[in-house]
Motif scaffolding. Sequence first.
Motif, PDB file in Angstrom:
ATOM      1  N   LEU B  12      18.689  -2.400  -7.561  1.00 62.59           N
ATOM      2  CA  LEU B  12      20.036  -2.264  -6.991  1.00 62.59           C
ATOM      3  C   LEU B  12      20.149  -3.065  -5.690  1.00 62.59           C
ATOM      4  CD1 LEU B  12      22.842  -0.958  -7.059  1.00 62.59           C
ATOM      5  CD2 LEU B  12      21.883   0.997  -5.851  1.00 62.59           C
ATOM      6  N   THR B  13      19.095  -2.987  -4.874  1.00 66.45           N
ATOM      7  CA  THR B  13      19.083  -3.738  -3.616  1.00 66.45           C
ATOM      8  C   THR B  13      19.224  -5.231  -3.890  1.00 66.45           C
ATOM      9  OG1 THR B  13      17.614  -2.077  -2.691  1.00 66.45           O
ATOM     10  CG2 THR B  13      17.713  -4.162  -1.538  1.00 66.45           C
ATOM     11  N   LEU B  14      18.449  -5.714  -4.843  1.00 65.61           N
ATOM     12  CA  LEU B  14      18.471  -7.142  -5.168  1.00 65.61           C
ATOM     13  C   LEU B  14      19.836  -7.556  -5.714  1.00 65.61           C
ATOM     14  CD1 LEU B  14      16.709  -9.698  -5.246  1.00 65.61           C
ATOM     15  CD2 LEU B  14      16.166  -9.139  -7.619  1.00 65.61           C
ATOM     16  N   LYS B  15      20.408  -6.708  -6.545  1.00 65.49           N
ATOM     17  CA  LYS B  15      21.725  -7.034  -7.136  1.00 65.49           C
ATOM     18  C   LYS B  15      22.797  -7.098  -6.048  1.00 65.49           C
ATOM     19  CE  LYS B  15      20.788  -4.875 -11.603  1.00 65.49           C
ATOM     20  NZ  LYS B  15      20.966  -3.633 -12.362  1.00 65.49           N
ATOM     21  N   TYR B  16      22.781  -6.137  -5.116  1.00 64.83           N
ATOM     22  CA  TYR B  16      23.811  -6.153  -4.079  1.00 64.83           C
ATOM     23  C   TYR B  16      23.584  -7.322  -3.114  1.00 64.83           C
ATOM     24  CZ  TYR B  16      27.156  -4.844  -0.565  1.00 64.83           C
ATOM     25  OH  TYR B  16      28.223  -4.877   0.300  1.00 64.83           O
ATOM     26  N   PHE B  17      22.314  -7.602  -2.805  1.00 66.03           N
ATOM     27  CA  PHE B  17      22.004  -8.756  -1.954  1.00 66.03           C
ATOM     28  C   PHE B  17      22.531 -10.035  -2.616  1.00 66.03           C
ATOM     29  CE2 PHE B  17      19.244 -12.356  -1.040  1.00 66.03           C
ATOM     30  CZ  PHE B  17      19.304 -12.406   0.344  1.00 66.03           C
ATOM     31  N   SER B  18      22.316 -10.162  -3.921  1.00 63.91           N
ATOM     32  CA  SER B  18      22.784 -11.367  -4.640  1.00 63.91           C
ATOM     33  C   SER B  18      24.301 -11.466  -4.604  1.00 63.91           C
ATOM     34  CB  SER B  18      22.311 -11.340  -6.094  1.00 63.91           C
ATOM     35  OG  SER B  18      20.929 -11.191  -6.131  1.00 63.91           O
ATOM     36  N   PRO B  76      24.957   8.016  -7.417  1.00 64.57           N
ATOM     37  CA  PRO B  76      24.697   7.933  -5.971  1.00 64.57           C
ATOM     38  C   PRO B  76      23.863   6.689  -5.653  1.00 64.57           C
ATOM     39  CG  PRO B  76      24.342  10.164  -6.740  1.00 64.57           C
ATOM     40  CD  PRO B  76      24.577   9.320  -7.969  1.00 64.57           C
ATOM     41  N   GLY B  77      24.391   5.867  -4.738  1.00 64.91           N
ATOM     42  CA  GLY B  77      23.726   4.586  -4.488  1.00 64.91           C
ATOM     43  C   GLY B  77      23.579   4.302  -3.022  1.00 64.91           C
ATOM     44  N   LEU B  78      23.750   3.037  -2.681  1.00 67.89           N
ATOM     45  CA  LEU B  78      23.547   2.608  -1.306  1.00 67.89           C
ATOM     46  C   LEU B  78      24.637   3.187  -0.409  1.00 67.89           C
ATOM     47  CD1 LEU B  78      22.815  -1.129  -2.144  1.00 67.89           C
ATOM     48  CD2 LEU B  78      21.142   0.592  -1.470  1.00 67.89           C
ATOM     49  N   ALA B  79      24.239   3.628   0.786  1.00 66.75           N
ATOM     50  CA  ALA B  79      25.218   4.184   1.734  1.00 66.75           C
ATOM     51  C   ALA B  79      25.614   3.102   2.743  1.00 66.75           C
ATOM     52  CB  ALA B  79      24.608   5.378   2.425  1.00 66.75           C
ATOM     53  N   GLY B  80      26.492   3.493   3.674  1.00 63.24           N
ATOM     54  CA  GLY B  80      27.075   2.530   4.615  1.00 63.24           C
ATOM     55  C   GLY B  80      26.071   1.666   5.356  1.00 63.24           C
ATOM     56  N   LEU B  83      24.365  -0.777   3.121  1.00 66.16           N
ATOM     57  CA  LEU B  83      25.295  -1.838   2.719  1.00 66.16           C
ATOM     58  C   LEU B  83      25.461  -2.861   3.845  1.00 66.16           C
ATOM     59  CD1 LEU B  83      28.116   0.191   0.909  1.00 66.16           C
ATOM     60  CD2 LEU B  83      26.402  -1.249  -0.153  1.00 66.16           C
ATOM     61  N   ILE B  84      25.590  -2.359   5.071  1.00 67.45           N
ATOM     62  CA  ILE B  84      25.772  -3.268   6.218  1.00 67.45           C
ATOM     63  C   ILE B  84      24.542  -4.162   6.371  1.00 67.45           C
ATOM     64  CG2 ILE B  84      25.943  -3.362   8.741  1.00 67.45           C
ATOM     65  CD1 ILE B  84      27.770  -0.874   8.564  1.00 67.45           C
ATOM     66  N   ILE B  85      23.352  -3.569   6.261  1.00 70.37           N
ATOM     67  CA  ILE B  85      22.117  -4.352   6.412  1.00 70.37           C
ATOM     68  C   ILE B  85      22.018  -5.420   5.311  1.00 70.37           C
ATOM     69  CG2 ILE B  85      19.586  -4.220   6.205  1.00 70.37           C
ATOM     70  CD1 ILE B  85      19.814  -1.537   7.733  1.00 70.37           C
ATOM     71  N   LEU B  86      22.298  -5.012   4.074  1.00 67.59           N
ATOM     72  CA  LEU B  86      22.188  -5.982   2.969  1.00 67.59           C
ATOM     73  C   LEU B  86      23.268  -7.054   3.070  1.00 67.59           C
ATOM     74  CD1 LEU B  86      21.282  -3.667  -0.029  1.00 67.59           C
ATOM     75  CD2 LEU B  86      19.827  -5.368   1.075  1.00 67.59           C
ATOM     76  N   PHE B  87      24.473  -6.672   3.494  1.00 68.00           N
ATOM     77  CA  PHE B  87      25.533  -7.667   3.661  1.00 68.00           C
ATOM     78  C   PHE B  87      25.128  -8.660   4.763  1.00 68.00           C
ATOM     79  CE2 PHE B  87      29.503  -9.492   5.086  1.00 68.00           C
ATOM     80  CZ  PHE B  87      30.191  -9.701   3.902  1.00 68.00           C
ATOM     81  N   GLY B  88      24.554  -8.132   5.855  1.00 68.15           N
ATOM     82  CA  GLY B  88      24.095  -9.007   6.946  1.00 68.15           C
ATOM     83  C   GLY B  88      23.007  -9.962   6.476  1.00 68.15           C
ATOM     84  N   CYS B  89      22.030  -9.432   5.719  1.00 69.53           N
ATOM     85  CA  CYS B  89      20.935 -10.284   5.219  1.00 69.53           C
ATOM     86  C   CYS B  89      21.496 -11.333   4.251  1.00 69.53           C
ATOM     87  CB  CYS B  89      19.875  -9.438   4.509  1.00 69.53           C
ATOM     88  SG  CYS B  89      18.971  -8.385   5.635  1.00 69.53           S
ATOM     89  N   GLY B  90      22.387 -10.905   3.366  1.00 70.87           N
ATOM     90  CA  GLY B  90      23.010 -11.851   2.434  1.00 70.87           C
ATOM     91  C   GLY B  90      23.785 -12.916   3.186  1.00 70.87           C
ATOM     92  N   GLY B  91      24.467 -12.498   4.256  1.00 66.31           N
ATOM     93  CA  GLY B  91      25.246 -13.445   5.062  1.00 66.31           C
ATOM     94  C   GLY B  91      24.354 -14.465   5.748  1.00 66.31           C
TER      95      GLY B  91
END
Lengths: 190, 307
Positions: B12-18, B76-80, B83-91
Amino acid sequence: MDYALFRAINNLAGHWPWLDGLMRLLVNEYFVPTSMALLLVIMWFWGRDEKERAYYQRTVILAALSLITANIVLKGINLLYFRPRPFDTHQVNLLFYKPWDSSFPSNPATTGFSIAVAVALQEPIWGIPFLVLAFLFGFSRIFCGVHYPSDVLAGALLGTLTAWLYFKFSYKLDKPIAFVRCWLKKFCLA
Amino acid sequence: MPPLLNFVTPALTLKYFSLCFLAITGALQIVAGKRGIEGLSLFPASFHFWQLFLGLILIAGSFALFFAITPEVFTPGLAGSELIILFGCGGIASLLFTLAIAEVRGRNSFSPTVPDAEEELPGGKVALFGGNPGESLDFCLIPDPWEPFSLDSLARRLADSGYKAAVLHWPSIPDYEAALGFPALALEKYKARTLIGYRAGGNIALRLALGSGVKAIAIAPFTKAEEAEPGLSWLEESGILTAWKRLRGRKKLIEELLPLQTPPDSIIISPEQGIKPWRMLLDEGTIRSVAGKILREGTGDKGLSPR
């Protein structure tokens, strides 16, 4: 009245597959927050010149601060007061999984409105898509049976209040915002 | 005590990061295409439509793919905070990827215009277009020292129109003395009738024209020192590494070349007039508009005909 309104909205679920599908797209934690964050990324780089860029980037920073602050306040309220979810006490049309945390105030509404109102107060035209997304995010939570309308309203008010306070006292943040932009400018990113 | 962060499953982490990586790359292409930011463009400047198209496809496609392959969005999945950390890393990953590709693409698309002849003078090299060493010139072109080849294509165009032109190249970034000394020497030797300068070269051209009575055309000269400061606008011209290289020592020289003194016969073409001279290497349309304007205004009313 809160429950009556909840029933009226939640009873719409299960009649039209396309509407259920749309609400299931909007209700989850990924679609709306990611869309809003993407819009903020676009806004950050959107300015035509230094003056416009400074204005847009200031708006993005204020929206981020508003989001963080609203969420901290929300966590505090959650520690003090726990409200069961609608599906805990009533028969509902549930289109989503069962969250275990407090129903009041709505976390998605707080998140959505803290960003949307912060943007709309600074830049009304840009604010329109943000406000639409925030409204749909909140509405879908009622539609799918995971929040009462009063939860969403309280979340929207909390987000709006936080954003308004940042808007009202944003001049006090001029120096820190200028510092952040100055630092990012060294990397040609502001 | 539960962990502060819970990324649920690596998949799930990898999918959201992608999703974040692809969607932010798309968003960057939209702004790069819309605002003409070379340093964020995966395509050359003339492909703006394709940039916008690619941007929309990346955003829509990444969302469609994410929801198609991630049934966990309804559990139930990733929380706020996750999500912010993964969005930042993806960015950050998307930004680094975009900046790197734009830098490499910008360097590979650079092909210097070859002069007809060259002559070494104390302080620099004179690249001649349409003339020979020692002959008098119609135009002497002074580039911005940080963009030494920015006027070569214009010089070639002037030569093709029958004028004799030369571009001055410093061997390295000059200090104030060398910035003015070498062009003054070249002007004295080649007796050019008109000086054309771009950015800091424009300031130098105006300085030289004050003392010599030669006509000067300054393209987007610096009017305030803040223009030499770093910022996003530098990515409009080049990739990020090239921009950092250009920025070194720049502010000091610009401050020394200010205030801008305008000789009576000079012409100042500012970027606000819709011309982006830095596109001269990249965009044939701007070459035509800048060269056309210079030929019209620099030669028209005075009847300057080719020597």
